[in-house]
Design a protein around this motif. Structure first.
Motif, PDB file in Angstrom:
ATOM      1  N   ILE A  27       0.070   9.229  12.535  1.00 48.67           N
ATOM      2  CA  ILE A  27       0.157   7.862  11.793  1.00 48.67           C
ATOM      3  C   ILE A  27      -0.339   6.620  12.765  1.00 48.67           C
ATOM      4  O   ILE A  27      -0.377   6.737  13.986  1.00 48.67           O
ATOM      5  N   SER A  28      -1.198   5.814  12.218  1.00 49.76           N
ATOM      6  CA  SER A  28      -1.808   4.750  13.072  1.00 49.76           C
ATOM      7  C   SER A  28      -1.867   3.439  12.078  1.00 49.76           C
ATOM      8  O   SER A  28      -2.111   3.500  10.995  1.00 49.76           O
ATOM      9  N   GLY A  29      -1.815   2.273  12.643  1.00 47.06           N
ATOM     10  CA  GLY A  29      -2.229   1.077  11.914  1.00 47.06           C
ATOM     11  C   GLY A  29      -0.889   0.694  11.410  1.00 47.06           C
ATOM     12  O   GLY A  29      -0.810  -0.413  10.524  1.00 47.06           O
ATOM     13  N   ILE A  30       0.222   1.438  11.559  1.00 47.36           N
ATOM     14  CA  ILE A  30       1.620   0.671  11.123  1.00 47.36           C
ATOM     15  C   ILE A  30       2.420   0.437  12.019  1.00 47.36           C
ATOM     16  O   ILE A  30       2.908   1.417  12.845  1.00 47.36           O
ATOM     17  N   GLY A  31       2.438  -0.668  12.546  1.00 45.80           N
ATOM     18  CA  GLY A  31       3.216  -0.901  14.036  1.00 45.80           C
ATOM     19  C   GLY A  31       2.178  -0.879  15.079  1.00 45.80           C
ATOM     20  O   GLY A  31       0.914  -0.559  14.854  1.00 45.80           O
ATOM     21  N   GLU A  32       2.443  -0.637  16.399  1.00 46.72           N
ATOM     22  CA  GLU A  32       1.981  -0.384  17.329  1.00 46.72           C
ATOM     23  C   GLU A  32       1.418   0.993  17.882  1.00 46.72           C
ATOM     24  O   GLU A  32       2.519   1.830  17.578  1.00 46.72           O
ATOM     25  N   GLY A  33       0.414   1.341  18.364  1.00 45.69           N
ATOM     26  CA  GLY A  33      -0.085   2.578  18.739  1.00 45.69           C
ATOM     27  C   GLY A  33       0.045   3.689  17.680  1.00 45.69           C
ATOM     28  O   GLY A  33      -0.162   3.436  16.358  1.00 45.69           O
ATOM     29  N   MET A  34      -0.023   4.955  17.950  1.00 47.92           N
ATOM     30  CA  MET A  34       0.257   6.159  17.322  1.00 47.92           C
ATOM     31  C   MET A  34       1.172   6.951  17.415  1.00 47.92           C
ATOM     32  O   MET A  34       1.930   6.825  18.222  1.00 47.92           O
ATOM     33  N   ASP A  35       1.511   7.678  16.086  1.00 49.57           N
ATOM     34  CA  ASP A  35       2.955   8.557  16.163  1.00 49.57           C
ATOM     35  C   ASP A  35       2.696   9.688  15.348  1.00 49.57           C
ATOM     36  O   ASP A  35       1.539   9.786  14.785  1.00 49.57           O
ATOM     37  N   ASN A  36       3.455  10.664  15.352  1.00 48.97           N
ATOM     38  CA  ASN A  36       3.217  11.764  14.728  1.00 48.97           C
ATOM     39  C   ASN A  36       4.668  12.150  13.928  1.00 48.97           C
ATOM     40  O   ASN A  36       5.576  11.929  14.632  1.00 48.97           O
ATOM     41  N   GLY A  37       4.611  12.734  12.453  1.00 49.47           N
ATOM     42  CA  GLY A  37       5.812  13.130  12.051  1.00 49.47           C
ATOM     43  C   GLY A  37       6.342  12.193  10.877  1.00 49.47           C
ATOM     44  O   GLY A  37       6.103  11.326  10.893  1.00 49.47           O
ATOM     45  N   ARG A  38       7.006  13.057  10.157  1.00 46.96           N
ATOM     46  CA  ARG A  38       7.603  12.500   8.793  1.00 46.96           C
ATOM     47  C   ARG A  38       8.659  11.256   9.189  1.00 46.96           C
ATOM     48  O   ARG A  38       8.678  10.269   8.668  1.00 46.96           O
ATOM     49  N   GLU A  39       9.338  11.579  10.098  1.00 42.34           N
ATOM     50  CA  GLU A  39      10.489  10.773  10.608  1.00 42.34           C
ATOM     51  C   GLU A  39       9.958   9.481  11.304  1.00 42.34           C
ATOM     52  O   GLU A  39      10.279   8.228  10.781  1.00 42.34           O
ATOM     53  N   ALA A  40       8.913   9.667  11.795  1.00 45.52           N
ATOM     54  CA  ALA A  40       8.273   8.255  12.666  1.00 45.52           C
ATOM     55  C   ALA A  40       7.604   7.611  11.533  1.00 45.52           C
ATOM     56  O   ALA A  40       7.557   6.382  11.366  1.00 45.52           O
ATOM     57  N   LEU A  41       7.119   8.262  10.718  1.00 44.17           N
ATOM     58  CA  LEU A  41       6.436   7.409   9.291  1.00 44.17           C
ATOM     59  C   LEU A  41       7.399   6.641   8.698  1.00 44.17           C
ATOM     60  O   LEU A  41       7.199   5.483   8.186  1.00 44.17           O
ATOM     61  N   ARG A  42       8.709   7.367   8.293  1.00 45.55           N
ATOM     62  CA  ARG A  42       9.690   6.523   7.699  1.00 45.55           C
ATOM     63  C   ARG A  42      10.161   5.209   8.467  1.00 45.55           C
ATOM     64  O   ARG A  42      10.395   4.306   7.961  1.00 45.55           O
ATOM     65  N   ALA A  43      10.372   5.790   9.687  1.00 52.02           N
ATOM     66  CA  ALA A  43      10.820   4.332  10.667  1.00 52.02           C
ATOM     67  C   ALA A  43       9.586   3.324  10.800  1.00 52.02           C
ATOM     68  O   ALA A  43      10.179   2.213  10.675  1.00 52.02           O
ATOM     69  N   ARG A  44       8.491   3.641  11.006  1.00 49.31           N
ATOM     70  CA  ARG A  44       7.715   2.604  11.016  1.00 49.31           C
ATOM     71  C   ARG A  44       7.439   1.785   9.672  1.00 49.31           C
ATOM     72  O   ARG A  44       7.290   0.899   9.764  1.00 49.31           O
ATOM     73  N   LEU A  45       7.421   2.461   8.457  1.00 45.60           N
ATOM     74  CA  LEU A  45       7.222   1.607   7.324  1.00 45.60           C
ATOM     75  C   LEU A  45       8.472   1.054   7.107  1.00 45.60           C
ATOM     76  O   LEU A  45       8.376  -0.075   6.467  1.00 45.60           O
ATOM     77  N   ALA A  46       9.788   1.376   7.295  1.00 48.57           N
ATOM     78  CA  ALA A  46      10.817   0.597   7.163  1.00 48.57           C
ATOM     79  C   ALA A  46      10.746  -0.567   8.072  1.00 48.57           C
ATOM     80  O   ALA A  46      11.176  -1.966   7.584  1.00 48.57           O
ATOM     81  N   ARG A  47      10.273  -0.642   9.323  1.00 49.86           N
ATOM     82  CA  ARG A  47      10.185  -1.624  10.331  1.00 49.86           C
ATOM     83  C   ARG A  47       9.228  -2.588   9.571  1.00 49.86           C
ATOM     84  O   ARG A  47       9.147  -3.871   9.594  1.00 49.86           O
ATOM     85  N   ILE A  93      -0.891  15.308   2.890  1.00 48.14           N
ATOM     86  CA  ILE A  93      -1.735  13.942   3.863  1.00 48.14           C
ATOM     87  C   ILE A  93      -1.367  14.370   5.255  1.00 48.14           C
ATOM     88  O   ILE A  93      -0.057  14.748   5.810  1.00 48.14           O
ATOM     89  N   THR A  94      -2.572  14.669   6.013  1.00 44.57           N
ATOM     90  CA  THR A  94      -2.350  14.884   7.178  1.00 44.57           C
ATOM     91  C   THR A  94      -2.379  13.967   8.285  1.00 44.57           C
ATOM     92  O   THR A  94      -2.010  13.742   9.606  1.00 44.57           O
ATOM     93  N   ARG A  95      -2.969  12.720   7.906  1.00 42.28           N
ATOM     94  CA  ARG A  95      -3.140  11.457   8.411  1.00 42.28           C
ATOM     95  C   ARG A  95      -3.116  10.352   7.623  1.00 42.28           C
ATOM     96  O   ARG A  95      -3.810  10.257   6.598  1.00 42.28           O
ATOM     97  N   ILE A  96      -2.273   9.198   8.111  1.00 42.62           N
ATOM     98  CA  ILE A  96      -2.233   8.202   7.284  1.00 42.62           C
ATOM     99  C   ILE A  96      -2.507   6.923   8.369  1.00 42.62           C
ATOM    100  O   ILE A  96      -1.851   6.862   9.338  1.00 42.62           O
ATOM    101  N   ALA A  97      -3.394   6.028   7.915  1.00 43.01           N
ATOM    102  CA  ALA A  97      -3.764   4.869   8.754  1.00 43.01           C
ATOM    103  C   ALA A  97      -4.112   3.466   7.932  1.00 43.01           C
ATOM    104  O   ALA A  97      -4.795   3.703   7.011  1.00 43.01           O
ATOM    105  N   PHE A  98      -3.770   2.603   8.497  1.00 43.72           N
ATOM    106  CA  PHE A  98      -3.943   1.131   7.924  1.00 43.72           C
ATOM    107  C   PHE A  98      -4.726   0.530   8.696  1.00 43.72           C
ATOM    108  O   PHE A  98      -4.583   0.388   9.987  1.00 43.72           O
ATOM    109  N   PHE A  99      -5.835  -0.123   8.235  1.00 39.80           N
ATOM    110  CA  PHE A  99      -6.775  -1.185   8.720  1.00 39.80           C
ATOM    111  C   PHE A  99      -6.812  -2.329   8.080  1.00 39.80           C
ATOM    112  O   PHE A  99      -6.947  -2.364   6.918  1.00 39.80           O
TER     113      PHE A  99
END
Length: 116
Positions: free
Chosen positions: A33-53, A107-113
């Motif tokens: 995961i990148s482009g959703i909040g600061e830095g990069m991250d990995n995993g479904r739970e991190a994706l959920r948390a980043r999207l919620a924020r 989906i193995t990578r999701i990034a927003f620009f």
């Protein structure tokens, strides 16, 4: 070849409806995961948390999707118009690119620009 059209619709629909569980079902458990909040991250739970924020801070919705993919359909770029509201109440509209990398239909990578 991945079915990019159905993935495109499913991802945008899940984002617009804030259905993080539906989106998580489309991603690999170690999704990058990148482009959703600061830095990069990995995993479904991190994706959920980043999207919620992200949606709490910006209340975005997406439309005007233009899907571009490589010949095999394993790299997909979706040009979107993001409409949102910042925490202070200011509305905005911005062009964004959503990059999806796919492997075996997941989906193995999701990034927003954000484009300027």
């Amino acid at each position: 070849m991945a079915n990019t059209e159905s993935i495109n619709h499913a991802v945008i629909e899940a984002l617009n409806s804030r259905d993080f569980a539906a989106l998580a079902a489309k991603v690999n458990e170690d999704v990058s995961i990148s482009g959703i909040g600061e830095g990069m991250d990995n995993g479904r739970e991190a994706l959920r948390a980043r999207l919620a924020r992200h949606f709490e801070a910006f209340d975005e919705s997406y439309d005007d999707a233009l899907v571009m993919s490589d010949a095999l359909g394993s790299n997909v770029a979706i040009k979107l118009t993001a409409h949102g509201k910042r925490a202070g109440g200011d509305s905005y509209s911005a062009e964004k690119i959503l990059l999806l990398e796919l492997e075996d239909g997941s989906i193995t990578r999701i990034a927003f620009f954000t484009t300027s």
